[in-house]
Design a protein around this motif. Structure first.
Motif, PDB file in Angstrom:
ATOM      1  N   VAL A  90       5.316  -9.146 -12.851  1.00  0.00           N
ATOM      2  CA  VAL A  90       3.807  -8.722 -13.330  1.00  0.00           C
ATOM      3  C   VAL A  90       3.845  -7.077 -12.061  1.00  0.00           C
ATOM      4  CG1 VAL A  90       1.470  -8.487 -13.043  1.00  0.00           C
ATOM      5  CG2 VAL A  90       2.952 -10.130 -14.020  1.00  0.00           C
ATOM      6  N   ILE A  91       2.844  -5.735 -12.384  1.00  0.00           N
ATOM      7  CA  ILE A  91       2.213  -4.984 -11.517  1.00  0.00           C
ATOM      8  C   ILE A  91       1.139  -4.791 -11.955  1.00  0.00           C
ATOM      9  CG2 ILE A  91       3.231  -2.973 -12.983  1.00  0.00           C
ATOM     10  CD1 ILE A  91       4.108  -1.243 -10.761  1.00  0.00           C
ATOM     11  N   GLU A  92       0.466  -4.287 -10.783  1.00  0.00           N
ATOM     12  CA  GLU A  92      -1.157  -4.401 -10.428  1.00  0.00           C
ATOM     13  C   GLU A  92      -1.510  -3.412 -10.053  1.00  0.00           C
ATOM     14  OE1 GLU A  92      -3.200  -8.162  -9.806  1.00  0.00           O
ATOM     15  OE2 GLU A  92      -1.047  -9.178 -10.270  1.00  0.00           O
ATOM     16  N   PRO A  93      -1.591  -1.745 -10.920  1.00  0.00           N
ATOM     17  CA  PRO A  93      -2.927  -0.675 -10.068  1.00  0.00           C
ATOM     18  C   PRO A  93      -3.685  -0.702  -9.643  1.00  0.00           C
ATOM     19  CG  PRO A  93      -1.768  -0.365 -12.123  1.00  0.00           C
ATOM     20  CD  PRO A  93      -1.773  -2.260 -12.371  1.00  0.00           C
ATOM     21  N   THR A  94      -3.887  -0.721  -8.644  1.00  0.00           N
ATOM     22  CA  THR A  94      -5.643  -1.015  -7.859  1.00  0.00           C
ATOM     23  C   THR A  94      -6.241   0.020  -7.114  1.00  0.00           C
ATOM     24  OG1 THR A  94      -4.943  -3.839  -7.868  1.00  0.00           O
ATOM     25  CG2 THR A  94      -7.194  -2.705  -7.172  1.00  0.00           C
ATOM     26  N   GLY A  95      -6.860   0.345  -7.317  1.00  0.00           N
ATOM     27  CA  GLY A  95      -8.519   1.370  -6.453  1.00  0.00           C
ATOM     28  C   GLY A  95      -8.770   2.337  -7.301  1.00  0.00           C
ATOM     29  N   GLY A  96      -9.640   2.688  -7.911  1.00  0.00           N
ATOM     30  CA  GLY A  96     -10.589   4.283  -8.395  1.00  0.00           C
ATOM     31  C   GLY A  96      -9.685   3.930  -9.746  1.00  0.00           C
ATOM     32  N   ILE A  97      -9.916   3.620 -10.254  1.00  0.00           N
ATOM     33  CA  ILE A  97      -9.341   3.264 -11.900  1.00  0.00           C
ATOM     34  C   ILE A  97     -10.398   3.131 -12.526  1.00  0.00           C
ATOM     35  CG2 ILE A  97      -7.652   2.659 -13.445  1.00  0.00           C
ATOM     36  CD1 ILE A  97      -6.032   1.346 -11.510  1.00  0.00           C
ATOM     37  N   HIS A 114      -1.863   8.601  -6.026  1.00  0.00           N
ATOM     38  CA  HIS A 114      -0.249   8.290  -5.652  1.00  0.00           C
ATOM     39  C   HIS A 114       0.220   7.622  -6.780  1.00  0.00           C
ATOM     40  CE1 HIS A 114      -1.702   7.722  -1.460  1.00  0.00           C
ATOM     41  NE2 HIS A 114      -2.719   7.205  -1.572  1.00  0.00           N
ATOM     42  N   ILE A 115       0.150   8.643  -7.858  1.00  0.00           N
ATOM     43  CA  ILE A 115       0.492   8.649  -9.106  1.00  0.00           C
ATOM     44  C   ILE A 115       1.739   7.881  -8.767  1.00  0.00           C
ATOM     45  CG2 ILE A 115       0.306  10.426  -9.756  1.00  0.00           C
ATOM     46  CD1 ILE A 115      -0.878   8.528 -13.126  1.00  0.00           C
ATOM     47  N   ASP A 116       2.643   8.779  -8.325  1.00  0.00           N
ATOM     48  CA  ASP A 116       4.763   9.717  -7.928  1.00  0.00           C
ATOM     49  C   ASP A 116       4.781   8.079  -7.068  1.00  0.00           C
ATOM     50  OD1 ASP A 116       4.300  11.709  -9.344  1.00  0.00           O
ATOM     51  OD2 ASP A 116       4.113  13.272  -7.023  1.00  0.00           O
ATOM     52  N   LYS A 160      -3.173   7.168 -18.104  1.00  0.00           N
ATOM     53  CA  LYS A 160      -2.340   7.771 -17.283  1.00  0.00           C
ATOM     54  C   LYS A 160      -1.363   7.375 -16.089  1.00  0.00           C
ATOM     55  CE  LYS A 160      -0.945  11.845 -14.572  1.00  0.00           C
ATOM     56  NZ  LYS A 160      -1.767  13.376 -13.785  1.00  0.00           N
ATOM     57  N   ILE A 161      -2.372   6.450 -16.173  1.00  0.00           N
ATOM     58  CA  ILE A 161      -1.566   4.299 -15.096  1.00  0.00           C
ATOM     59  C   ILE A 161      -0.885   3.635 -15.273  1.00  0.00           C
ATOM     60  CG2 ILE A 161      -2.301   3.130 -13.144  1.00  0.00           C
ATOM     61  CD1 ILE A 161      -4.834   4.594 -12.335  1.00  0.00           C
ATOM     62  N   VAL A 162      -1.434   3.815 -16.390  1.00  0.00           N
ATOM     63  CA  VAL A 162      -1.074   2.504 -16.821  1.00  0.00           C
ATOM     64  C   VAL A 162       0.731   3.311 -17.856  1.00  0.00           C
ATOM     65  CG1 VAL A 162      -0.425   1.212 -19.393  1.00  0.00           C
ATOM     66  CG2 VAL A 162      -2.778   0.991 -17.512  1.00  0.00           C
ATOM     67  N   LYS A 163       0.973   3.991 -18.637  1.00  0.00           N
ATOM     68  CA  LYS A 163       1.712   4.685 -19.224  1.00  0.00           C
ATOM     69  C   LYS A 163       2.711   4.903 -18.237  1.00  0.00           C
ATOM     70  CE  LYS A 163       3.139   8.861 -22.154  1.00  0.00           C
ATOM     71  NZ  LYS A 163       4.288   9.137 -21.559  1.00  0.00           N
ATOM     72  N   VAL A 164       1.939   5.520 -17.413  1.00  0.00           N
ATOM     73  CA  VAL A 164       3.910   5.814 -15.852  1.00  0.00           C
ATOM     74  C   VAL A 164       4.624   4.000 -15.323  1.00  0.00           C
ATOM     75  CG1 VAL A 164       4.111   5.184 -13.191  1.00  0.00           C
ATOM     76  CG2 VAL A 164       2.727   7.482 -14.423  1.00  0.00           C
ATOM     77  N   CYS A 165       3.472   2.765 -15.552  1.00  0.00           N
ATOM     78  CA  CYS A 165       3.900   1.541 -16.194  1.00  0.00           C
ATOM     79  C   CYS A 165       4.796   1.041 -16.743  1.00  0.00           C
ATOM     80  CB  CYS A 165       2.933   0.428 -15.625  1.00  0.00           C
ATOM     81  SG  CYS A 165       2.116   1.240 -13.950  1.00  0.00           S
ATOM     82  N   LEU A 166       4.357   1.663 -18.109  1.00  0.00           N
ATOM     83  CA  LEU A 166       4.861   1.062 -19.536  1.00  0.00           C
ATOM     84  C   LEU A 166       6.244   2.097 -19.522  1.00  0.00           C
ATOM     85  CD1 LEU A 166       1.776   0.975 -21.731  1.00  0.00           C
ATOM     86  CD2 LEU A 166       3.752  -0.589 -21.104  1.00  0.00           C
ATOM     87  N   ASP A 167       6.428   3.101 -19.097  1.00  0.00           N
ATOM     88  CA  ASP A 167       7.421   3.815 -19.572  1.00  0.00           C
ATOM     89  C   ASP A 167       8.472   3.718 -18.639  1.00  0.00           C
ATOM     90  OD1 ASP A 167       6.489   5.915 -21.339  1.00  0.00           O
ATOM     91  OD2 ASP A 167       5.599   7.612 -19.507  1.00  0.00           O
ATOM     92  N   ALA A 168       8.321   3.048 -17.365  1.00  0.00           N
ATOM     93  CA  ALA A 168       9.497   2.771 -16.089  1.00  0.00           C
ATOM     94  C   ALA A 168      10.096   1.350 -16.845  1.00  0.00           C
ATOM     95  CB  ALA A 168       8.143   2.470 -14.602  1.00  0.00           C
ATOM     96  N   SER A 178       1.012  -1.379   0.064  1.00  0.00           N
ATOM     97  CA  SER A 178       0.180   0.308  -0.515  1.00  0.00           C
ATOM     98  C   SER A 178       0.846   1.726   0.046  1.00  0.00           C
ATOM     99  CB  SER A 178      -1.237  -0.174   1.703  1.00  0.00           C
ATOM    100  OG  SER A 178      -1.570  -0.943   1.089  1.00  0.00           O
ATOM    101  N   PRO A 179       0.225   2.800  -0.908  1.00  0.00           N
ATOM    102  CA  PRO A 179       1.253   4.123  -0.227  1.00  0.00           C
ATOM    103  C   PRO A 179       1.044   3.821   0.529  1.00  0.00           C
ATOM    104  CG  PRO A 179      -0.844   4.223  -1.673  1.00  0.00           C
ATOM    105  CD  PRO A 179      -0.529   2.140  -1.255  1.00  0.00           C
TER     106      PRO A 179
END
Length: 249
Positions: free
Chosen positions: A190-197, A172-174, A204-212, A121-122
């Motif tokens: 694998v990474i799984e961003p979750t909550g309020g998507i 909590h995108i940062d 924007k959320i998936v792009k952060v993961c792709l760019d990383a 969790s953040p």
């Protein structure tokens, strides 16, 4: 394990949705061209046996399902492990402290086609995550650790995915960026961003993961695409999310 049972859009993204029933699951699967993992929440069933029977119905129509806790409820951790060990569903959601146990149970049960995530969790601090997400530890003082340490500990026990919850949309995108960069650096599959998507922020959320540089990304999109009147996951809303994913490639 490999990911042969799964479909990822462009080899990168599959969206985790819920479904009201097996027929709805198939509708969602088709709307996403198969690039999805449909969740079955353990909390919705009175017994393990009921969940297993429902899971079998889903697996007759789609290749994989995701056994979920239910709103991240840590009290469901053992039920998730039991259901997954009887179904080899493909994917199981777990709290940090029970992820290793679940991976071991699956291995001992011959479930070689299912991977487990672990919930972190953040904390409000970039690069630091909370790992005390279990049924008892979540009520204690937060165990806050460096994100790279948290991920390395998961790799040591055979966990293949990190679930970052509760994202609260892009609040909590940062912090997500730091988690994603750590996953890429440490080769967490694998990474799984979750909550309020939803369709408004999934790009924007998936792009952060792709760019990383993350290998595979499974954003969880739940209530935002469920028709409040019917309880069905809306195919039209699912397609909106899918279109946002397509824009990334």
């Amino acid at each position: 394990m490999d990911f042969e049972r799964f479909n990822f859009y462009k080899g990168k993204v599959a969206v985790n949705y819920l479904a009201k029933d097996a027929d709805n699951a198939k509708e969602v699967f088709d709307a996403m061209d198969g690039n999805t993992v449909i969740g079955l929440l353990s909390k919705n069933f009175d017994t393990v046996e009921e969940a297993v029977e429902e899971g079998k119905k889903y697996l007759e129509k789609i290749p994989v399902i995701s056994i979920g806790l239910g709103a991240g409820d840590p009290k469901q951790w053992k039920v998730v492990a039991e259901i997954a060990s009887k179904l080899d569903p493909g994917h199981a959601n777990q709290v940090y402290t029970a992820a290793g146990y679940t991976a071991g149970v699956l291995n001992a049960s011959g479930c070689n086609n299912t991977f487990v995530n672990a919930l972190i969790s953040p904390t409000g601090v970039v690069g630091k995550v909370k790992i005390s997400t279990g049924p008892e530890s979540s009520n204690m003082e937060d165990a806050v650790v460096d994100v790279k340490t948290a991920i390395t500990m998961l790799k040591e026990i055979g966990v293949k995915s990190v679930k970052f919850f509760h994202m609260k949309g892009i609040k909590h995108i940062d912090e997500l960026k730091a988690v994603a960069e750590a996953c890429a650096e440490l080769d967490m599959p694998v990474i799984e961003p979750t909550g309020g998507i939803d369709a408004s922020n999934v790009y924007k959320i998936v792009k952060v993961c792709l760019d990383a540089g993350c290998n595979k990304i499974i954003p969880h999109v739940y209530t935002s695409v469920i028709d409040k009147e019917t309880g069905l996951t809306s195919v039209d809303m699912v397609k909106e999310v899918y279109n946002e994913i397509k824009k990334l490639f």
